[in-house]
Write a protein that holds these residues in place. Structure first.
Motif, PDB file in Angstrom:
ATOM      1  N   GLY A 264     -17.778  -0.651 -10.931  1.00  0.00           N
ATOM      2  CA  GLY A 264     -18.080   0.090 -12.149  1.00  0.00           C
ATOM      3  C   GLY A 264     -17.362   1.405 -12.331  1.00  0.00           C
ATOM      4  O   GLY A 264     -17.625   2.114 -13.310  1.00  0.00           O
ATOM      5  N   LEU A 265     -16.452   1.766 -11.444  1.00  0.00           N
ATOM      6  CA  LEU A 265     -15.717   3.009 -11.604  1.00  0.00           C
ATOM      7  C   LEU A 265     -14.544   2.790 -12.565  1.00  0.00           C
ATOM      8  O   LEU A 265     -13.844   1.775 -12.480  1.00  0.00           O
ATOM      9  N   ARG A 266     -14.335   3.721 -13.471  1.00  0.00           N
ATOM     10  CA  ARG A 266     -13.153   3.668 -14.329  1.00  0.00           C
ATOM     11  C   ARG A 266     -11.943   3.991 -13.441  1.00  0.00           C
ATOM     12  O   ARG A 266     -11.747   5.136 -13.051  1.00  0.00           O
ATOM     13  N   THR A 267     -11.170   2.963 -13.150  1.00  0.00           N
ATOM     14  CA  THR A 267     -10.147   3.051 -12.109  1.00  0.00           C
ATOM     15  C   THR A 267      -8.763   2.838 -12.689  1.00  0.00           C
ATOM     16  O   THR A 267      -8.545   1.913 -13.476  1.00  0.00           O
ATOM     17  N   VAL A 268      -7.820   3.693 -12.302  1.00  0.00           N
ATOM     18  CA  VAL A 268      -6.422   3.506 -12.670  1.00  0.00           C
ATOM     19  C   VAL A 268      -5.579   3.544 -11.401  1.00  0.00           C
ATOM     20  O   VAL A 268      -5.788   4.381 -10.525  1.00  0.00           O
ATOM     21  N   LEU A 269      -4.649   2.614 -11.316  1.00  0.00           N
ATOM     22  CA  LEU A 269      -3.772   2.485 -10.146  1.00  0.00           C
ATOM     23  C   LEU A 269      -2.357   2.901 -10.556  1.00  0.00           C
ATOM     24  O   LEU A 269      -1.791   2.355 -11.510  1.00  0.00           O
ATOM     25  N   ILE A 270      -1.809   3.875  -9.857  1.00  0.00           N
ATOM     26  CA  ILE A 270      -0.488   4.410 -10.174  1.00  0.00           C
ATOM     27  C   ILE A 270       0.510   3.949  -9.121  1.00  0.00           C
ATOM     28  O   ILE A 270       0.295   4.129  -7.929  1.00  0.00           O
ATOM     29  N   GLU A 271       1.619   3.343  -9.566  1.00  0.00           N
ATOM     30  CA  GLU A 271       2.633   2.847  -8.633  1.00  0.00           C
ATOM     31  C   GLU A 271       4.020   3.304  -9.072  1.00  0.00           C
ATOM     32  O   GLU A 271       4.370   3.217 -10.257  1.00  0.00           O
ATOM     33  N   ARG A 272       4.788   3.784  -8.122  1.00  0.00           N
ATOM     34  CA  ARG A 272       6.128   4.294  -8.398  1.00  0.00           C
ATOM     35  C   ARG A 272       7.126   3.180  -8.688  1.00  0.00           C
ATOM     36  O   ARG A 272       8.004   3.320  -9.539  1.00  0.00           O
ATOM     37  N   LEU A 273       7.026   2.045  -7.977  1.00  0.00           N
ATOM     38  CA  LEU A 273       8.037   0.999  -8.094  1.00  0.00           C
ATOM     39  C   LEU A 273       7.443  -0.368  -8.409  1.00  0.00           C
ATOM     40  O   LEU A 273       7.681  -0.930  -9.473  1.00  0.00           O
ATOM     41  N   ALA A 274       6.678  -0.929  -7.465  1.00  0.00           N
ATOM     42  CA  ALA A 274       6.126  -2.270  -7.656  1.00  0.00           C
ATOM     43  C   ALA A 274       4.913  -2.445  -6.759  1.00  0.00           C
ATOM     44  O   ALA A 274       4.847  -1.853  -5.677  1.00  0.00           O
ATOM     45  N   THR A 275       3.966  -3.255  -7.192  1.00  0.00           N
ATOM     46  CA  THR A 275       2.781  -3.497  -6.385  1.00  0.00           C
ATOM     47  C   THR A 275       3.154  -4.213  -5.091  1.00  0.00           C
ATOM     48  O   THR A 275       4.120  -4.959  -5.029  1.00  0.00           O
ATOM     49  N   GLY A 276       2.363  -3.950  -4.064  1.00  0.00           N
ATOM     50  CA  GLY A 276       2.558  -4.641  -2.788  1.00  0.00           C
ATOM     51  C   GLY A 276       3.069  -3.774  -1.675  1.00  0.00           C
ATOM     52  O   GLY A 276       2.813  -4.057  -0.504  1.00  0.00           O
TER      53      GLY A 276
END
Length: 567
Positions: A264-276
């Motif tokens: 339930g947390l409003r979550t944002v994921l920040i990535e510089r290049l690509a996931t993984g």
């Protein structure tokens, strides 16, 4: 199996690209027979592909996916060694989820077929042998192809990339697209098709790379952010304020995003290049819980990404975090392009980068024969080549196994006396069983040679001091881990190597860190900034394994809840 005269085929209209039907069976004679029956009836309008192992079939599917090809039907024999038909179909679902799935079984395997219906959403199971195929085989295939045609199988939009062979930026663009799961086809600028594309785009060969998106947009020497925006990746957050910002989309960051959003947390994921992260570049992870036959880093990453999105997490790519600030109860993450985003809490999961190999002549060839990490997009170019890999840990071993399928030879250069000190036992045994992989202990690279690209290396035997030169155009480096934490200078306390200290590691002589304003000790994964947590490889004294990184990401979310409840 026998076959009579072929009946009229169903499939795409004449002149269109043929859609694939793939069959896999470890018995060569059966494999040929199945392919023969399929080809006689459907070969005019469908491309019939056969494989003799699950892994070979998966490799083929990956290559087809990269080219943007479609696959309508998968037929897999159940009783195959190493990877049975159910296991193959389960993994193939990640690559071609819309393909119809048929399991080929004997009468004794009907229980397995029933299991497969639940495990891989099986569409049909066929009992072997089918004779005559006109009655027992073709009607089933006709029906499945008809069902596939009625489903939403809109062709995957394909991006075209025009490159030159020895260009660092061209390599980076291909790697960016591959790691972000963007289907593309690459053309060399001096090939006929590459020249045609450049002429149509009105661009010269001196302006490479050129990217032509599926809708016809021409991008000349694009930046990563320009590329991301044009191929459908999200580059801007939808909101100004969140409960949780996760910086870094490796296993720890993806784990945090999944658990944060699902709770339930409003979550944002920040990535510089690509996931993984580094794990996403791994060709095979075989010691991760729940995957007894192994899973590629790309597959694991894509599953985690879909899972996080399903729970409502946002994913932002090509944004480089350059600062964390405390603004009252808010935590602000600033980006290198001048933007920023605010939240109640932050989880740092930026992982680590490969250390550079300090040897004369190598820096100038980075991206032109010298690569840090596996650069899986370069694997097809290694066909028939002699590949050298520097490193003796699992990532190097996984890359060696992967490239051995393409290259004429793979040579692992290890500084220590053996692989035993740094590589998992299962992987050592696997490498020992592959004929075209050679391990050279006590060996280091002391120089690189070439003109416009890498053409050779000078190697030194550290035991004898003897040097030799070897010819190669491909060197992949996997040496050590360096955290990218310079942007935390003056904010979060780090150790001498730059890893972020957290929890008990901050408590020198039982004293809380300087500037700590709370009347409690830092939580287990909390940095010296209250409300800013750290998970995965970037944390000081962490265990450098995928499973532990995912676990820390989940644990950090639990501590985020505790922080929000007590602040």
């Amino acid at each position: 199996m026998t076959s009579a005269s072929p009946a009229p085929a169903t499939g795409p209209a004449s002149g269109q690209a043929r859609i694939g039907i793939l069959t896999v069976d470890d018995d060569p004679s059966v494999s040929r027979a199945v392919a023969r029956d399929l080809r006689r009836r459907y070969g005019k309008n469908y491309r019939i592909i056969r494989a003799e192992s699950g892994q070979q079939a998966l490799d083929t599917l990956h290559e087809m996916k990269l080219r943007g090809d479609q696959v309508a039907l998968l037929l897999a024999d159940h009783r195959m060694p190493q990877m049975d038909g159910i296991q193959f179909l389960e993994r193939a679902m990640d690559i071609y989820p819309k393909a119809r799935r048929i399991l080929l079984t004997a009468y004794a395997d009907t229980e397995a077929a029933i299991t497969a219906i639940n495990v891989v959403d099986l569409d049909y199971y066929l009992l072997k042998p089918w004779d005559p195929p006109e009655e027992k085989f073709y009607p089933v295939i006709d029906n499945e192809l008809d069902q596939w045609k009625r489903s939403d199988h809109t062709p995957v939009a394909q991006t075209k990339v025009v490159t030159t062979r020895w260009s660092a930026r061209c390599s980076e663009v291909k790697d960016f697209l591959a790691r972000n799961q963007v289907p593309f086809r690459s053309y060399l600028s001096d090939d006929a098709e590459g020249e045609r594309l450049l002429a149509a785009a009105g661009v010269t060969a001196g302006q490479l790379p050129v990217v032509i998106t599926a809708d016809g947009q021409v991008l000349v020497e694009p930046s990563d952010s320009e590329l991301a925006g044009q191929v459908g990746l999200t580059t801007d957050p939808a909101e100004d304020f969140y409960d949780l910002i996760v910086v870094g989309a490796g296993p720890a960051g993806l784990g945090a995003a999944v658990y944060g959003a699902s709770e339930g947390l409003r979550t944002v994921l920040i990535e510089r290049l690509a996931t993984g992260g580094q794990a996403g570049q791994s060709s095979r992870i075989e010691n991760y819980l729940g995957f007894p036959d192994g899973v590629s880093g790309a597959q694991l990453t894509e599953r985690a990404r879909r899972q996080a999105l399903k729970f409502g997490a946002e994913m932002i790519t090509t944004r480089d975090a350059c600062a964390v600030e405390v603004n009252g109860s808010a935590r602000t993450v600033r980006f290198a392009d001048g933007g920023s985003i605010d939240a109640h809490t932050v989880i740092l999961a930026t992982g680590v980068s490969w250390r550079r190999l300090e040897a004369p002549g190598l820096d100038e060839f980075t991206g032109r024969g010298v690569f840090y990490g596996s650069a899986l997009s370069e694997a097809p170019a290694s066909k028939g080549q002699d590949v050298y890999i520097v490193g003796g840990a699992n990532s190097a071993g996984q890359a060696a196994v992967y490239f051995s399928r393409y290259a004429r030879s793979v040579t692992m250069l290890v500084r220590g006396p053996s692989l035993a000190a740094s590589m998992s036992y299962y992987l050592i045994k696997q490498i020992e069983g592959i004929e075209n992989i050679t391990v050279r202990p006590c060996t280091e690279v002391v120089a690189g040679h070439g003109t416009d690209h890498l053409e050779g290396l000078t190697l030194r035997d550290s035991a004898t001091g003897q040097e030799e030169q070897v010819a190669t155009g491909l060197l992949f480096v996997f040496i050590g881990a360096a955290p990218r934490t310079e942007w935390l200078d003056g904010v979060a306390v780090r150790d001498a190597r730059g890893f972020v200290l957290a929890g008990p590691d901050l408590m020198l002589d039982g004293e809380r860190p300087v500037g700590w304003e709370h009347d409690r000790d830092p939580y287990l994964l909390e940095s010296s900034v209250p409300g800013v947590f750290v998970a995965g490889d970037v944390r000081a004294n962490s265990v450098k394994r995928v499973a532990s990184a995912v676990g820390e990401g989940a644990m950090a979310v639990t501590l985020v809840h505790r922080y929000l409840e007590t602040r």
